[in-house]
Design a protein around this motif. Structure first.
Motif, short mmCIF file in Angstrom:
data_model
loop_
_atom_site.label_atom_id
_atom_site.label_comp_id
_atom_site.label_asym_id
_atom_site.label_seq_id
_atom_site.Cartn_x
_atom_site.Cartn_y
_atom_site.Cartn_z
N SER A 68 1.34 7.59 -17.08
CA SER A 68 1.97 8.88 -17.38
C SER A 68 1.50 9.94 -16.40
O SER A 68 0.50 9.77 -15.68
CB SER A 68 1.61 9.30 -18.80
OG SER A 68 0.25 9.71 -18.86
N HIS A 109 -1.57 15.09 -18.74
CA HIS A 109 -1.34 16.03 -19.82
C HIS A 109 -2.30 17.22 -19.69
O HIS A 109 -3.16 17.26 -18.82
CB HIS A 109 -1.53 15.35 -21.17
CG HIS A 109 -0.46 14.35 -21.49
ND1 HIS A 109 -0.20 13.25 -20.72
CD2 HIS A 109 0.44 14.29 -22.53
CE1 HIS A 109 0.80 12.55 -21.24
NE2 HIS A 109 1.20 13.16 -22.34
N ALA A 146 2.82 5.67 -30.03
CA ALA A 146 2.57 7.10 -30.18
C ALA A 146 1.27 7.47 -29.48
O ALA A 146 0.32 6.68 -29.42
CB ALA A 146 2.49 7.46 -31.66
N THR A 192 -0.70 18.01 -29.75
CA THR A 192 0.37 17.24 -29.09
C THR A 192 0.55 15.89 -29.76
O THR A 192 -0.43 15.18 -30.03
CB THR A 192 0.05 17.02 -27.60
OG1 THR A 192 -0.14 18.29 -26.97
CG2 THR A 192 1.17 16.28 -26.89
N ARG A 243 3.26 12.55 -29.08
CA ARG A 243 4.34 12.04 -28.22
C ARG A 243 4.75 10.65 -28.68
O ARG A 243 3.90 9.81 -29.00
CB ARG A 243 3.84 11.99 -26.76
CG ARG A 243 4.93 11.65 -25.75
CD ARG A 243 4.34 11.55 -24.35
NE ARG A 243 3.94 12.83 -23.80
CZ ARG A 243 4.76 13.66 -23.16
NH1 ARG A 243 6.02 13.35 -22.99
NH2 ARG A 243 4.30 14.80 -22.69
N CYS A 250 6.77 7.26 -27.41
CA CYS A 250 7.15 6.65 -26.13
C CYS A 250 7.75 5.27 -26.34
O CYS A 250 7.41 4.55 -27.29
CB CYS A 250 5.93 6.51 -25.22
SG CYS A 250 5.13 8.07 -24.85
N SER A 302 9.04 8.68 -22.27
CA SER A 302 8.85 9.43 -23.51
C SER A 302 10.18 9.69 -24.22
O SER A 302 11.13 10.19 -23.63
CB SER A 302 8.17 10.76 -23.19
OG SER A 302 8.00 11.52 -24.37
N TYR A 303 10.23 9.35 -25.53
CA TYR A 303 11.39 9.67 -26.36
C TYR A 303 11.34 11.12 -26.84
O TYR A 303 12.33 11.82 -26.86
CB TYR A 303 11.41 8.77 -27.61
CG TYR A 303 12.01 7.41 -27.44
CD1 TYR A 303 13.37 7.24 -27.24
CD2 TYR A 303 11.21 6.28 -27.51
CE1 TYR A 303 13.92 5.97 -27.11
CE2 TYR A 303 11.75 5.00 -27.39
CZ TYR A 303 13.11 4.86 -27.18
OH TYR A 303 13.65 3.61 -27.06
N LEU A 349 8.56 14.73 -27.72
CA LEU A 349 7.29 15.45 -27.61
C LEU A 349 7.27 16.53 -28.67
O LEU A 349 8.16 17.38 -28.73
CB LEU A 349 7.14 16.06 -26.21
CG LEU A 349 5.90 16.94 -26.00
CD1 LEU A 349 4.64 16.11 -26.11
CD2 LEU A 349 5.97 17.63 -24.65
N GLU A 350 6.27 16.48 -29.54
CA GLU A 350 6.11 17.50 -30.58
C GLU A 350 4.80 18.25 -30.34
O GLU A 350 3.84 17.69 -29.82
CB GLU A 350 6.07 16.84 -31.97
CG GLU A 350 7.32 16.05 -32.32
CD GLU A 350 8.55 16.91 -32.49
OE1 GLU A 350 8.39 18.11 -32.80
OE2 GLU A 350 9.67 16.39 -32.32
N LYS A 351 4.79 19.55 -30.72
CA LYS A 351 3.61 20.39 -30.52
C LYS A 351 3.15 21.00 -31.85
O LYS A 351 3.25 22.20 -32.08
CB LYS A 351 3.95 21.51 -29.52
CG LYS A 351 4.13 21.04 -28.09
CD LYS A 351 2.80 20.71 -27.44
CE LYS A 351 2.93 20.45 -25.95
NZ LYS A 351 1.61 20.16 -25.34
#
Length: 756
Positions: free
Chosen positions: A221, A224, A241, A247, A249, A251, A257-258, A260-262
């Motif tokens: 990757s 990050h 995951a 974060t 993610r 994948c 990556s499908y 991305l959540e924050k």
């Protein structure tokens, strides 16, 4: 991902683990173990741990092995900072505490059948324990902390972190250890999936990486913002995951990556998937436990696109008229497949089969953890933790193949294939072997002998058209070479023919996408194989493409970055297959003349020879017209069949055909023509005829090259046999006359039978 943060802990949450697909346990530094019930949204305290016990890692004992429930399943291992691990019951009672390491026990994992437990500690030691907590061995001892550990798919190897390196260590002391530098910072987490055999790692260099089991990098990757503190494979091996500071993610198994959540959760220290691979839970630094559900999955077939919009809802869209239907389900959707005009959906308790969108066929499932759905034209396959099952589209159970060593939990789409009449399964205990079963009975095909390749097989695929006695299977071995062979091979060894090389995944070669219009031509005339190929340049597909589907003339591919790309092939080869299957040879010739494509003529030539259609073959074949004319003029059907077999390189079958018909001289002559001198002499001696013919042709052959006879057998027989060419020619003429007369008599009898 649908992400829901929940806070009930007062301190950092260190670990989480699913008991069932709807129930989760979480452990925190507030010394509490909580039980989360998702359907009811209720949370309860399981137990308040002693004040000096700070949990680090949690892993539940395997619930099932080979579909059978384990007696000890209601138990989990909990590690702590005081150097102990604890065996804890579901009710929260500590059954046993074991002094394991000096310093914190940073990781603990049961193997797949629960027969062994591995722990790793701050003291750099890795230890293996029995399921009752007795020390079996110290597998490794290092000078720095081991942060994470994982079992290999067969529980015969261990993966662990060592500073910036990863180490794969077999349990057998004499086996080779694999060790490589994996990251530029300390590796914090690893996971090894039992289904796809891929390794996942994350570290302080803020990257996650995907490796194969030999330590070869498949994906790295970008960097990050923060170190990767947790990661986990979904049990089915399709996605993983990755957790970091604020974060989460999701994948694909290839690395892209499908989603991305924050979430505002602090660092995610632990991630755990439910057994059905649809739900994810995370242990967070600010006391939150986050829950995530996988949605927005897509399935396509011809003019239909289906999307999982919510956990229990699907949207069906017809792109031809933009019509939209909504499908509602009682339970959570786990797996789905769309092909051959049918949608098959497995929920946690039921299976739905749709042919039209209003009236699905519904039946109950024994297990709620369907990990794979495969479809053929007439039926479909469901795979769960207990086994594999073949159903008709009417919901009737057709068969359930079983064999020694079956581990349904680690089978995947690359290792199993389904057609209307055959199931092929790569044997995990010996990956050179492909197990073949009859779909209707679930029993081994033919004489019960399975297919064995010379190297380990990586991927298999059965063809989906044609009669069952002509079923073919394609396989890719670990050298990335592509082979083709027949499924039905009673009484003889199967002929496994190589049709491609240096493959990089699916049907890709180094120069792009390759389509074999008629791969079976390798059994008829391998010289024509190259003329039946369509090759498209790799620049259209970017790096590391992967074939998703091949329906009609449309090939759907997924690039290395996750984007979809489509490619078309000509419709003519499919039409040609249709004409060949229905013996419409005139239509096939007209199609080739219309298309004016050399690859079509090559396909037609191969199809005609495979179906013994000599008139069409003579028109399609340019290089070997004379030989085909010779075959057509042969007096008997047996001779014609034998020479067609020779045309395809099947010399032994050709000889057997002639001998069975009593055409001894012709069988001897076939071997003479191929310079199989010893076999020709062997046949002549055995049947006490034409020994002088073999010796005469042998003598003529040696004279032509100015050589002396050195073979002891020929020297032995030449002493007592007179070679007279006039007598030999007369004998040959008699044999040919007998054959012509016999063929004429057969023709007369056939004609009379027809009149009657």
């Amino acid at each position: 991902l649908l992400v829901t943060p929940c806070i009930l802990h007062d301190e950092l949450v260190s670990c989480v683990g699913w008991t069932t697909a709807d129930e989760l346990y979480s452990c925190s530094e507030d010394h509490q173990i909580l039980n989360w019930n998702l359907p009811t949204s209720e949370t309860s305290i399981v137990v308040k741990l002693p004040d000096d016990l700070y949990p680090v890692d949690l892993h539940w004992f395997p619930k099932t092995v080979g579909g059978k429930k384990q007696a000890q399943a209601e138990l989990f291992v909990l590690t702590s900072t005081d150097g102990k691990f604890h065996l804890v019951s579901k009710a929260g009672r500590i059954e046993k505490s074991v002094e394991a390491h000096k310093g914190a026990v940073l990781a603990a994992r049961w193997n797949y059948d629960g027969s062994a437990l591995i722990t790793a500690g701050e003291d750099g030691q890795i230890k293996i324990w029995s399921k009752s907590g007795m020390l079996r061995s110290t597998l490794a001892s290092h000078g720095s902390a081991v942060y994470s550990v994982a079992w290999g798919p067969d529980s015969d190897r261990i993966l662990y972190t060592l500073g910036r390196q990863l180490v794969v260590k077999p349990l057998q002391p004499s086996s080779k250890v694999i060790q490589w530098k994996a990251h530029d910072g300390v590796v914090l987490k690893v996971d090894w999936n039992s289904v796809n055999d891929l390794i996942l790692s994350g570290g302080q260099d803020c990257k996650y990486k995907v490796w194969d089991s030999y330590g070869r990098l498949l994906h790295s990757s970008s960097s990050h913002d923060y170190p990767v503190t947790s990661l986990s494979w979904a049990p089915d091996g399709e996605v993983f995951a990755v957790g970091s500071f604020n974060t989460l993610r999701l994948c694909d198994k290839t690395g892209w990556s499908y989603a991305l959540e924050k979430p505002n959760t602090g660092s995610v220290f632990s991630l755990a998937w439910s057994a059905d691979s649809t739900q994810l839970a995370g242990a967070c630094g600010n006391g939150h436990v986050i829950f995530a559900h996988v949605v927005e999955q897509h399935w396509e077939w011809k003019n239909f696109i289906i999307t999982l919009t919510k956990r229990r809802t699907m949207q069906v869209r017809n792109v031809m008229n933009d019509a939209v239907d909504v499908l509602e389900f009682r339970d959570r959707v786990i797996k789905s497949s769309l092909a051959y005009g049918h949608l098959v959906v497995a929920t946690s308790l039921q299976c739905y089969v749709y042919k039209n969108w209003n009236t699905p066929l519904i039946f109950d499932l024994k297990e709620g953890t369907v990990s794979l759905i495969l479809q053929a034209e007439k039926h479909f396959l469901l795979l769960d933790g207990a086994g594999l099952y073949i159903f008709s589209y009417e919901g009737r159970l057709i068969s359930s193949p079983k064999f020694p060593g079956l581990r349904a939990d680690i089978l995947n789409a690359q290792g199993i294939s389904l057609s209307n009449d055959t199931i092929a399964i790569r044997d995990k205990s010996d990956e050179k072997v492909i197990l073949l079963f009859d779909t209707l009975t679930g029993k081994p095909c033919g004489d019960g002998k399975h297919l064995t390749h010379k190297l380990e097989v990586v991927e298999i695929a059965l063809d989906q058209s044609g009669p069952s006695n002509d079923r073919k299977i394609a396989l890719i071995d670990k050298n990335r070479d592509l082979y083709l062979t027949s499924v039905r091979h009673i009484g003889r060894e199967p002929k496994i023919c190589k049709i491609g090389k240096t493959l990089r995944g699916d049907l890709f070669v180094n120069h792009g996408l390759t389509v074999w219009y008629y791969p079976s031509i390798i059994f008829t005339d391998k010289e024509l194989l190259q003329k039946t190929l369509l090759t498209k340049d790799s620049s259209d597909f970017s790096r590391a493409p992967h074939i998703l589907s091949f329906v009609g003339t449309l090939v759907t591919l997924r690039r290395g970055d996750g984007s979809l790309v489509y490619s078309n092939v000509l419709p003519y080869p499919a039409l040609l297959h249709e004409y060949s299957a229905s013996a419409r040879w005139e239509d096939a010739l007209r199609l080739c003349r219309f298309a004016k494509d050399q690859s079509l003529w090559a396909c037609l030539a191969g199809m005609a020879m495979a179906n013994r259609e000599l008139n069409t073959a003579e028109m399609a074949y340019l290089p070997r017209v004379q030989y085909i004319k010779f075959i057509k003029e042969l007096p008997s059907k047996e001779s014609s069949l034998a020479h067609m077999l020779m045309f395809s390189g099947q010399v032994q079958e050709a000889e057997a055909t002639l001998l069975q018909a009593g055409l001894i001289y012709q069988a001897i002559q076939v071997n003479i023509d191929l310079f199989n001198w010893e076999r020709a002499l062997e046949l002549a001696v055995k049947h006490k005829t034409h020994v002088d013919t073999v010796l005469a042709y042998r003598e003529k052959f040696l004279q032509r090259f100015g050589r002396m006879e050195m073979n002891k057998r020929f020297l032995q027989y030449s002493e007592g046999v007179e070679v007279n060419w006039e007598k030999i020619q007369a004998k040959i003429e008699v044999e040919l006359s007998k054959e012509r007369e016999k063929a004429a008599n057969v023709s007369v009898r056939t004609s009379l039978a027809t009149r009657r």
